[in-house]
Design an enzyme around this catalytic site. Structure first.
Site, PDB file in Angstrom:
ATOM      1  N   THR A 185       0.867  -1.181   0.000  1.00 36.79           N
ATOM      2  CA  THR A 185       0.000   0.000   0.000  1.00 36.79           C
ATOM      3  C   THR A 185       0.898   1.224   0.000  1.00 36.79           C
ATOM      4  OG1 THR A 185      -0.037   0.140   2.383  1.00 36.79           O
ATOM      5  CG2 THR A 185      -1.750  -1.177   1.362  1.00 36.79           C
ATOM      6  N   GLU A 331      -5.882  -4.090   0.062  1.00 42.16           N
ATOM      7  CA  GLU A 331      -6.054  -5.201   1.001  1.00 42.16           C
ATOM      8  C   GLU A 331      -7.202  -6.127   0.598  1.00 42.16           C
ATOM      9  OE1 GLU A 331      -5.536  -2.088   1.672  1.00 42.16           O
ATOM     10  OE2 GLU A 331      -4.263  -1.802   3.432  1.00 42.16           O
ATOM     11  N   LYS A 441     -15.133  16.638  11.830  1.00 41.95           N
ATOM     12  CA  LYS A 441     -16.159  16.577  12.863  1.00 41.95           C
ATOM     13  C   LYS A 441     -16.475  17.994  13.300  1.00 41.95           C
ATOM     14  CE  LYS A 441     -17.431  12.781  15.742  1.00 41.95           C
ATOM     15  NZ  LYS A 441     -17.077  11.715  16.650  1.00 41.95           N
ATOM     16  N   TRP A 446     -20.462  14.495  11.788  1.00 37.20           N
ATOM     17  CA  TRP A 446     -19.561  14.294  10.665  1.00 37.20           C
ATOM     18  C   TRP A 446     -20.021  15.043   9.422  1.00 37.20           C
ATOM     19  CZ3 TRP A 446     -18.925   8.249  11.054  1.00 37.20           C
ATOM     20  CH2 TRP A 446     -18.021   7.964  12.075  1.00 37.20           C
TER      21      TRP A 446
HETATM   22  P1  ADP Z   1      -3.512   3.091  -1.551  1.00 31.62           P
HETATM   23  O1  ADP Z   1      -3.708   4.375  -2.310  1.00 31.62           O
HETATM   24  O2  ADP Z   1      -3.066   3.302  -0.130  1.00 31.62           O
HETATM   25  O3  ADP Z   1      -2.810   2.011  -2.254  1.00 31.62           O
HETATM   26  P2  ADP Z   1      -5.868   1.771  -2.312  1.00 31.62           P
HETATM   27  O4  ADP Z   1      -5.484   1.924  -3.726  1.00 31.62           O
HETATM   28  O5  ADP Z   1      -5.974   0.445  -1.714  1.00 31.62           O
HETATM   29  O6  ADP Z   1      -4.955   2.584  -1.367  1.00 31.62           O
HETATM   30  O7  ADP Z   1      -7.172   2.629  -2.088  1.00 31.62           O
HETATM   31  C1  ADP Z   1      -8.215   2.254  -1.251  1.00 31.62           C
HETATM   32  C2  ADP Z   1      -9.028   3.427  -0.806  1.00 31.62           C
HETATM   33  O8  ADP Z   1      -9.468   4.232  -1.911  1.00 31.62           O
HETATM   34  C3  ADP Z   1     -10.313   3.015  -0.152  1.00 31.62           C
HETATM   35  O9  ADP Z   1     -10.106   2.593   1.171  1.00 31.62           O
HETATM   36  C4  ADP Z   1     -11.154   4.265  -0.273  1.00 31.62           C
HETATM   37  O10 ADP Z   1     -10.828   5.211   0.720  1.00 31.62           O
HETATM   38  C5  ADP Z   1     -10.726   4.823  -1.604  1.00 31.62           C
HETATM   39  N1  ADP Z   1     -11.723   4.451  -2.617  1.00 31.62           N
HETATM   40  C6  ADP Z   1     -11.675   3.432  -3.485  1.00 31.62           C
HETATM   41  N2  ADP Z   1     -12.772   3.410  -4.254  1.00 31.62           N
HETATM   42  C7  ADP Z   1     -13.560   4.439  -3.862  1.00 31.62           C
HETATM   43  C8  ADP Z   1     -14.852   4.934  -4.251  1.00 31.62           C
HETATM   44  N3  ADP Z   1     -15.549   4.393  -5.236  1.00 31.62           N
HETATM   45  N4  ADP Z   1     -15.333   6.015  -3.583  1.00 31.62           N
HETATM   46  C9  ADP Z   1     -14.640   6.592  -2.586  1.00 31.62           C
HETATM   47  N5  ADP Z   1     -13.425   6.171  -2.178  1.00 31.62           N
HETATM   48  C10 ADP Z   1     -12.891   5.110  -2.799  1.00 31.62           C
END
Ligand code: ADP
Length: 544
Positions: A185, A331, A441, A446
């Site tokens: 990640t 994940e 908040k 929220w």
């Molecule tokens: P990283 O950028 O750390 O690698 P990921 O690519 O795994 O993370 O991104 C996951 C996160 O992206 C999710 O937990 C969420 O916050 C955001 N995300 C993914 N799809 C959507 C969506 N359709 N709408 C809003 N947020 C999203």
């Protein structure tokens, strides 16, 4: 009493065998660093993957050893997926957009034995080679004619490596729970964390993602994954596409180029594409400017960040393309939800349908979801109450690589804490309102920064919007809207606030608007709110 059924292991080499037998002539088209239009078939792909598997075996690796890839989306990277995983090694995809120090960290943490790289990233690897001493050698994904001069130890071109190898190879059989791929990640806080996928999780994820109410992938599709093979296995497309024999179109290093994407879509008769919102923004802008229309694309899967309503409307109204929003994370392999309509929603008006389409979608079988309050009480799916989103299922991580038990990522009863805050409506549609870390908040309630951002980017002069919480003496925090204007466009603070008025709850209206030239992004293209919050930590709101 056990059933009497075969325990056939779910290995990705099975997908390779199935694809080669059933769809040998289906095409794979790529732009690569050394060829602007490479074209061959699934049959040739798997044949070459077997040559590569033979070559890898000859490097003296052991089962489970990690082989890193640093490469764009093209056919050689796809071959590497199947050769590395099929032979029993672990394909560790690295995001070349990470900072060099992060790449050093993850190469060392993963204990990568060999690195496969596009020629473009050779200079980057040369700079860090001294800090990654355990890498035995480098395979440069090109032929000898295009091989760059390099100081990388034991560097060899991909084509030279496989040239004399046999194309017969018996894919080994082993436990389906063995690892097949590794992806870190991007780690906006702390070090990146490794997600270690198993053969079983990836085969099940491919089944799940191909289902009609998920991506609905079939042999009749031509798929353009603009989501990178170097991040979360391009949302599993390399596995799902070969499972069904869809034609694949890879944009190589041209992923961010609207004109190239448009040309590929039309020339190759793409029916489905997948990518993050930023990519589609570039494509839509190009098509608007050039007066072009998509004629073969039926649907695009967009995820990784919230999809603005304006984007869903532009695809629908100008191009007759259905946007299927998806939500997931590294994940989760990554697919958790996909937005496809239910039978009861088909007759709704176009405006009512848009209200559904802006949501992240509903859970596909294979991922169970729940939302909980601060005391871990499960919240109802009423579309109103927002809570911390937790998931479980066979393609959700059970831990992080070499952090077993110490990451604090799971609940006592085994659910994964996504770090997202969400609502779920009675139809099961998920709506992400924030990241837990980014929640604003105000007066104990929220505010969904994502909702406010979505409305703000709908303004024709806005290129990008981010909402962050800023300290406020009375309300603890109030929202500040950070805006990047589109090139050559102008819009004032008051015009933007007036634009938001009536489209979101009145107490969500930001207390102020600031204009910046650009907003910081993570290596996966997400807005770095931590950095923005730092930047505006001392900002005094006019209402304070
Ligand atoms: P990283 O950028 O750390 O690698 P990921 O690519 O795994 O993370 O991104 C996951 C996160 O992206 C999710 O937990 C969420 O916050 C955001 N995300 C993914 N799809 C959507 C969506 N359709 N709408 C809003 N947020 C999203």
């Amino acid at each position: 009493m056990h059933g009497l059924m075969m325990d056939t292991p779910l290995l990705i080499s099975w997908i390779a065998r199935h694809a080669e037998r059933n769809f040998p002539n289906r095409e794979i088209v790529s732009i690569t660093m050394d060829n602007p239009s490479h074209r061959y078939t699934i049959g040739e792909c798997i044949q070459r993957a077997r040559k590569l598997a033979n070559a890898l075996d000859r490097l003296g690796l052991s089962r489970g050893d990690r082989i890193a890839t640093l490469a764009w989306n093209d056919y050689r990277h796809l071959e590497a997926y199947y050769a590395i995983g099929g032979a029993g090694y672990v394909c560790h995809t690295i995001n070349p957009r990470l900072f060099p120090e992060q790449i050093v960290f993850i190469v060392n943490h993963a204990e990568d034995k060999w690195v496969m790289t596009d020629p473009l990233f050779v200079p980057l690897l040369e700079k860090i080679a001294g800090s990654t001493p355990n890498v035995a050698g480098y395979i440069v994904m090109t032929d000898d004619a295009h091989m760059p001069k390099t100081t990388l130890r034991n560097a060899i071109s991909y084509e030279a490596l496989i040239a004399d190898e046999s194309d017969s190879y018996d894919w080994p059989d082993f436990d389906e729970r063995e690892a097949v791929a590794l992806c870190y990640t991007s780690g906006t806080t702390g070090n990146p964390k490794g997600v270690l996928y198993s053969h079983r999780s990836q085969v099940l994820h491919a089944y799940g993602s191909a289902m009609a109410d998920a991506l609905g992938l079939s042999n009749r599709d031509t798929m353009l994954p603009v989501v990178p093979l170097f991040h979360v296995n391009a949302w599993g497309v390399p596995y799902a596409a070969l499972m069904v024999g869809a034609k694949l179109v890879f944009p190589g290093p041209k992923m961010g180029d609207g004109e190239t994407l448009y040309r590929l879509m039309e020339a190759e008769k793409v029916t489905i594409a997948a990518g993050v919102p930023t990519v589609w923004l570039g494509l839509l802008q190009y098509m608007d400017k050039a007066g072009k229309r998509l004629t073969t694309v039926e649907r695009t899967v967009i995820g990784g960040a919230a999809v603005p309503e304006s984007m869903i409307r532009a695809f629908r109204d100008k191009h007759d393309v259905v946007v299927m929003q998806g939500w997931g994370m590294t994940e989760m392999s990554p697919l958790g939800t996909v937005n496809s309509l239910k039978a009861s929603q088909l007759d709704l008006s176009p405006d009512e349908i848009i209200k559904i389409r802006v949501k992240a979608g509903r859970g596909i079988f294979g991922v169970e979801m729940r939302i909980v309050d601060d005391e871990q009480n499960e919240l109802p799916w009423d579309g109103d109450k927002a809570g911390a989103l937790q998931v479980r299922g066979p393609w959700v991580c059970s831990d992080y690589f070499k952090l077993e038990g110490s990451a604090g990522s799971h609940t006592g009863d085994g659910w994964f804490e996504t770090g997202d805050v969400a609502k779920i409506d009675p139809d099961g549609f998920l709506q992400i309102t924030d990241r837990t870390k980014d929640v604003i908040k105000s007066g104990g309630e929220w505010i969904s920064s994502i909702d406010v951002e979505n409305v703000a980017v709908g303004h024709p002069a806005v290129a990008e919007a981010a909402v962050i919480g800023v300290a406020h003496p009375k309300w603890t925090e109030r929202p500040l809207l950070v805006i990047v204007r589109k090139e050559g466009e102008d819009v004032s603070r008051d015009e933007l606030l007036a634009w938001l008025d009536g489209k979101i709850a009145s107490w969500w209206i930001p207390d102020d608007v600031v204009f910046v030239d650009d907003i910081p992004h993570t290596a996966t293209g997400k807005i770095k709110k931590i950095e923005l919050r730092k930047q505006f930590a001392d900002y005094r709101l006019p209402t304070a």
